[in-house]
Design a protein around this motif. Structure first.
Motif, PDB file in Angstrom:
ATOM      1  N   TRP A   1     -77.981  88.855  42.162  1.00 51.03           N
ATOM      2  CA  TRP A   1     -76.576  88.517  42.337  1.00 51.03           C
ATOM      3  C   TRP A   1     -76.411  87.377  43.328  1.00 51.03           C
TER       4      TRP A   1
ATOM      5  N   VAL B   1     -71.805  94.929  41.857  1.00 53.34           N
ATOM      6  CA  VAL B   1     -71.727  93.473  42.009  1.00 53.34           C
ATOM      7  C   VAL B   1     -71.012  92.823  40.819  1.00 53.34           C
TER       8      VAL B   1
ATOM      9  N   PHE C   1     -70.212  88.917  40.878  1.00 54.79           N
ATOM     10  CA  PHE C   1     -71.398  88.376  41.536  1.00 54.79           C
ATOM     11  C   PHE C   1     -72.682  88.546  40.728  1.00 54.79           C
ATOM     12  N   LEU C   2     -72.681  89.381  39.703  1.00 53.08           N
ATOM     13  CA  LEU C   2     -73.907  89.698  38.973  1.00 53.08           C
ATOM     14  C   LEU C   2     -74.426  88.484  38.205  1.00 53.08           C
TER      15      LEU C   2
END
Length: 82
Positions: A34, A62, A67-68
């Motif tokens: 991430w 995440v 964010f991943l």
């Protein structure tokens, strides 16, 4: 938070990687990669390690925040990850 709350900078235990979920000491087999663009350079790849049980909850944590990057087997991590 849930039992899958990550534990930052959890060291390896012996010769195995340990799951990053809070309180978990299982062997990690997945890497949740991430990046938080507000804190990290675009090419930075942060990693949480996950056992089978916590793979989904850590990835969802995440992903919910956008964010991943990806989830890969631990064996696929490179020196650029971390």
């Amino acid at each position: 938070m849930s039992a899958a709350e990550p534990t930052p900078d959890l060291p390896e235990a012996g010769d195995r990687h340990v799951c990053s979920a809070k309180g978990c000491r299982q062997a990690a087999v997945h890497a949740v990669v991430w990046n938080n663009p507000k804190l990290h350079a675009p090419d930075r790849r942060k990693v949480w390690l996950a056992c089978d049980e916590h793979r989904r909850s850590l990835a969802d944590f995440v992903a919910l925040r956008g964010f991943l990057i990806e989830v890969v087997p631990v064996e696929q991590l490179t020196d650029a990850d971390g």
